[in-house]
Write a protein that holds these residues in place. Structure first.
Motif, mmCIF file in Angstrom:
data_model
loop_
_atom_site.group_PDB
_atom_site.id
_atom_site.type_symbol
_atom_site.label_atom_id
_atom_site.label_comp_id
_atom_site.label_asym_id
_atom_site.label_seq_id
_atom_site.Cartn_x
_atom_site.Cartn_y
_atom_site.Cartn_z
ATOM 1 N N ALA A 221 6.614 12.779 -27.906
ATOM 2 C CA ALA A 221 7.721 13.714 -27.687
ATOM 3 C C ALA A 221 7.489 14.605 -26.476
ATOM 4 C CB ALA A 221 7.968 14.562 -28.940
ATOM 5 N N PHE B 259 3.405 14.116 -32.207
ATOM 6 C CA PHE B 259 4.260 13.060 -32.740
ATOM 7 C C PHE B 259 3.753 11.686 -32.320
ATOM 8 C CE2 PHE B 259 6.728 16.799 -32.999
ATOM 9 C CZ PHE B 259 7.620 16.615 -34.035
ATOM 10 N N SER C 112 12.403 13.204 -32.030
ATOM 11 C CA SER C 112 11.107 13.899 -31.985
ATOM 12 C C SER C 112 11.101 14.963 -30.887
ATOM 13 C CB SER C 112 9.981 12.891 -31.771
ATOM 14 O OG SER C 112 10.168 12.196 -30.564
ATOM 15 N N TYR C 113 11.904 14.790 -29.818
ATOM 16 C CA TYR C 113 11.974 15.822 -28.773
ATOM 17 C C TYR C 113 12.423 17.144 -29.380
ATOM 18 C CZ TYR C 113 11.826 12.247 -25.090
ATOM 19 O OH TYR C 113 11.472 11.241 -24.252
ATOM 20 N N ALA D 279 6.628 10.390 -17.260
ATOM 21 C CA ALA D 279 6.852 8.969 -16.972
ATOM 22 C C ALA D 279 5.803 8.418 -16.023
ATOM 23 C CB ALA D 279 8.245 8.767 -16.399
ATOM 24 N N TYR E 85 8.662 15.998 -22.979
ATOM 25 C CA TYR E 85 9.987 16.147 -22.402
ATOM 26 C C TYR E 85 10.000 15.521 -21.014
ATOM 27 C CZ TYR E 85 9.574 19.598 -26.063
ATOM 28 O OH TYR E 85 9.312 20.206 -27.251
ATOM 29 N N LYS F 204 14.614 6.906 -19.592
ATOM 30 C CA LYS F 204 13.746 6.112 -18.738
ATOM 31 C C LYS F 204 12.328 6.614 -18.921
ATOM 32 C CE LYS F 204 16.322 6.759 -15.056
ATOM 33 N NZ LYS F 204 16.678 6.825 -13.654
ATOM 34 N N SER F 205 11.412 5.717 -19.135
ATOM 35 C CA SER F 205 10.036 6.196 -19.262
ATOM 36 C C SER F 205 9.080 5.256 -18.558
ATOM 37 C CB SER F 205 9.644 6.338 -20.725
ATOM 38 O OG SER F 205 9.796 5.110 -21.391
ATOM 39 N N PRO G 164 15.440 10.787 -28.329
ATOM 40 C CA PRO G 164 14.645 10.715 -29.558
ATOM 41 C C PRO G 164 14.658 12.044 -30.318
ATOM 42 C CG PRO G 164 13.394 9.915 -27.674
ATOM 43 C CD PRO G 164 14.638 10.549 -27.134
ATOM 44 N N PRO H 37 19.067 18.981 -20.332
ATOM 45 C CA PRO H 37 18.446 18.353 -19.164
ATOM 46 C C PRO H 37 18.260 16.849 -19.326
ATOM 47 C CG PRO H 37 17.196 20.277 -19.858
ATOM 48 C CD PRO H 37 18.216 20.032 -20.915
ATOM 49 N N VAL H 38 17.951 16.409 -20.550
ATOM 50 C CA VAL H 38 17.682 14.983 -20.724
ATOM 51 C C VAL H 38 18.962 14.157 -20.612
ATOM 52 C CG1 VAL H 38 16.778 13.229 -22.291
ATOM 53 C CG2 VAL H 38 15.590 15.388 -22.059
#
Lengths: 293, 369
Positions: free
Chosen positions: B86, B82, A184-185, B133, B88, A292-293, A182, A206-207
């Motif tokens: 957002a 946001f 926004s990061y 998460a 990390y 993944k969230s 995203p 890292p992402v």
């Protein structure tokens, strides 16, 4: 005849006609038979790879060794080119991979973030033609090019040609991971005061690490297994990687030196398998982006 | 802490979309200011311009005494929350909160102390070593706020921070945000498309449409005296009744084929035969027996329970009028509807503006009455 299948089928309001059932059963049997033959087709060489190196008198058949020995490996260690070639392979693949990861990460990031007209078309065209670069068809012009650049018989020539050939696919895979990141990061990091470089280092890299791992392993395996490019661009056997050196394992009599080949093949294969297991455990393979969230 | 001043801000995107159109706005020091509007009205673009994530096509933005129009986001001393938070995903909560401090080269102990304090004040103390998460939506939202708080900026920028929460949590988070902002006293710009959020939170708010501000003022004022039909229809959980009407020669209003008196505040201001839009909030209406003089008469069609009261829809001829009442009629029953005259608003049907005793100067959107 229909009895065995009925168990697997969901209950239906009316039983299907016998002919349909027979056809389904025959189809299943045919499918399994085909899979079994195909599996065997791949399994037998694997079996050879595992068994032959320990056989005192290996042939081309996959068979239980009549007498188990480690002499074949001693032969590899004593061969002047074998170990050196593994080192060359490692050098070529690691350097090429690092180059690909760095270049693919930067260009995939840029391509994902900057809107250029015709961007996607360009990516597809690049991907299509990249197959040509490392393919047989382009070998003559590539040889000319590398020759004119004075890079024949140097590792850097092989590294550049392979990196060039593999980059588009790497960019393609990695762009998908970047697209899944995203915006926004990055924006939140920018508002926090981070520079573009810090955003790339602290947030983006890292992402998308699973993506980097995927193209890293993929590139490493590609280079490790590539025969044609180093075979054509390197003259000195001291510089040749394993894939090329293996090609030259003959006995004094001029026939293929199967004991040496067998042991060397196993040594040549193990790093790739180990790498796959390591990366799969550490990152898990996935060929798509997204968080993944 | 600082005020935000925006002068003549215009933002045109490549492709010709004009998101913000020559907009002026002053946000005072320590104020909770909301930008409210439907999607595409330019509120987010305005916020992002203040953050420095968009470069204005024209105009100036200053924060405190400093003109920040051309300086990068990181040097504006603002913190932004946001819509998707957002956070990390690869950093623990504590590192997420401390990231802005890390970028600004605070020492590790200082970072952790301030991140810990911010987390503690938002009841996140137990979660410092979790990954985002592993947090619920409400916790993630608080981490995002904690990151902004730990940073101690001059201005908070919120981009619809509550829209990803479910209704109950949203209410909780709203209360806590308002309280937090009151305690910290940091100027806050809050973007939302939810009018109830803007009303609940703001010291002042601006209603935007098509890149312009339609009305600006305290929530009470925007709610009770919308200056045009757009604002009137946008504000209010239960929409305002907006009924086409015409003034009559004898000083009354013709409304849905019935005659009602011109509300007191408008007496003597309207020439006969003028098209006006009659605006009245359902909360300001009441039911009367049918055929009461001065009330509209119609049939009650639906009664919806709102909680303590009912929203009753009354069919008067071919228009629907809504009234909030604690004593609902049975559907099908004839009833009269009357609105408190002091709260009734009349809008000019042609220019859609509120009819006032003294016409507002052209372009004066800041008049605060």
């Amino acid at each position: 005849m229909s009895a065995p299948t009925r168990r697997h089928e969901p209950v239906r309001p009316a039983a299907p006609p016998a002919r349909v059932v027979v056809r389904a059963v025959v189809g299943r049997i045919g499918f399994y038979a085909f899979v079994a033959v195909a599996g065997l087709f791949f399994a037998v060489p694997m079996l050879w790879l595992v068994l032959a190196p320990f056989d005192a008198t290996p042939g081309l058949a996959a068979e239980i060794p009549s007498s188990v020995t480690l002499d074949n490996f001693r032969a590899v260690l004593e061969n002047p080119f074998a170990l050196r070639s593994l080192w060359n392979s490692l050098l070529l693949s690691v350097i090429t991979t690092l180059l690909i990861i760095a270049a693919a990460a930067l260009s995939a990031y840029a391509l994902s973030r900057v809107r250029i007209p015709g961007r996607d078309l360009m990516l597809y065209v690049l991907l299509l033609f990249s197959a040509v670069v490392t393919g047989t068809a382009a070998m003559v012009p590539i040889f000319r090019l590398v020759f004119e650049l004075g890079l024949i018989n140097r590792h850097v020539g092989v590294v550049l040609v392979l990196a060039g050939g593999l980059l588009p696919a790497g960019v393609f895979i990695l762009k998908d991971f970047m697209d899944g990141l995203p915006r926004s990061y990055e924006e939140s990091a920018l508002v926090a005061g981070a520079s573009s470089f810090q955003v790339l280092r602290d947030i983006v890299t890292p992402v998308v690490r699973p993506g980097l791992a995927v193209i890293g392993v993929w590139a490493l395996v590609q280079v490790w297994g590539d025969f044609l490019v180093p075979f054509i661009l390197l003259r000195d056997p001291n510089l040749s990687p394993a894939a090329v050196v293996m090609f030259n394992f003959y006995t004094e009599g001029g026939t293929a030196n199967i004991p040496l080949l067998a042991a060397f093949s196993l040594l040549y294969t193990l790093p790739v398998v180990a790498l796959y297991l390591f990366v799969n455990r550490r990152y898990g393979f996935r060929f798509y982006g997204g968080i993944k969230s | 802490m600082a005020e935000v001043r925006i002068e003549g801000l215009t933002k045109r995107f490549p492709g010709g979309v004009q998101a913000v159109d020559d907009l002026d706005l002053d946000i005072e020091d320590g104020e909770f200011f909301s930008l409210l509007g439907p999607s595409g009205c330019g509120k987010t673009t305005l916020l992002r311009s203040i953050a420095g994530l968009e470069t204005p096509t024209a105009g100036r933005i200053s924060i405190g005494e400093q003109d920040v129009t051309r300086i990068p986001p990181g040097e504006r001393d603002v913190a932004m929350v946001f819509q998707d938070y957002a956070l990390y995903p690869h950093m623990e909560v504590v590192d997420n909160i401390a990231y802005p401090l890390k970028v600004r080269k605070h020492s590790k102990s200082d970072r952790h102390r301030r991140a810990g304090e911010a987390a503690e004040s938002l009841s996140l103390g137990e979660l410092l070593n979790r990954r985002p998460a592993a947090l619920s939506g409400g916790q993630q939202q608080r981490v995002a706020v904690a990151r902004a708080v730990a940073h101690e900026p001059s201005v908070f920028l919120f981009d619809e921070p509550l829209s990803n929460l479910d209704a109950r949590l949203r209410l909780e988070a709203r209360t806590f945000l308002k309280r937090l902002q009151g305690d910290l006293g940091v100027s806050t710009v809050y973007v939302t498309h939810d009018q109830s959020e803007a009303l609940a939170l703001s010291d002042r708010m601006a209603v935007m449409k098509d890149g312009r501000i339609r009305q600006i003022g305290a929530p009470e004022e925007v709610f009770s005296r919308p200056t045009d039909l757009f604002v009137a229809s946008f504000i209010g959980s239960v929409p305002m009744n907006l009924l086409a009407s015409t003034t009559t020669a004898d000083g009354g209003l013709e409304l849905a084929g019935q005659r009602v008196p011109v509300p007191g505040p408008y007496e003597g201001m309207l020439e006969p035969n003028r098209s006006v839009t009659f605006g009245a909030r359902p909360e300001h209406g009441s039911l009367t027996p049918p055929d009461t003089p001065g009330a509209m008469t119609g049939l009650a069609v639906v009664a919806e329970l709102l909680g303590t009261e009912h929203l009753v829809t009354v069919e008067c001829g071919d228009v629907m009028v809504r009234v909030v009442t604690s004593d609902p009629p049975t559907p099908g029953e004839p009833v009269g509807v009357r609105f408190e005259e002091a709260w009734v608003l009349l809008f000019d049907t042609e220019d859609e503006q509120l009819i006032r005793r003294e016409p507002a100067a052209a372009g004066d959107v800041r008049s605060t009455g």
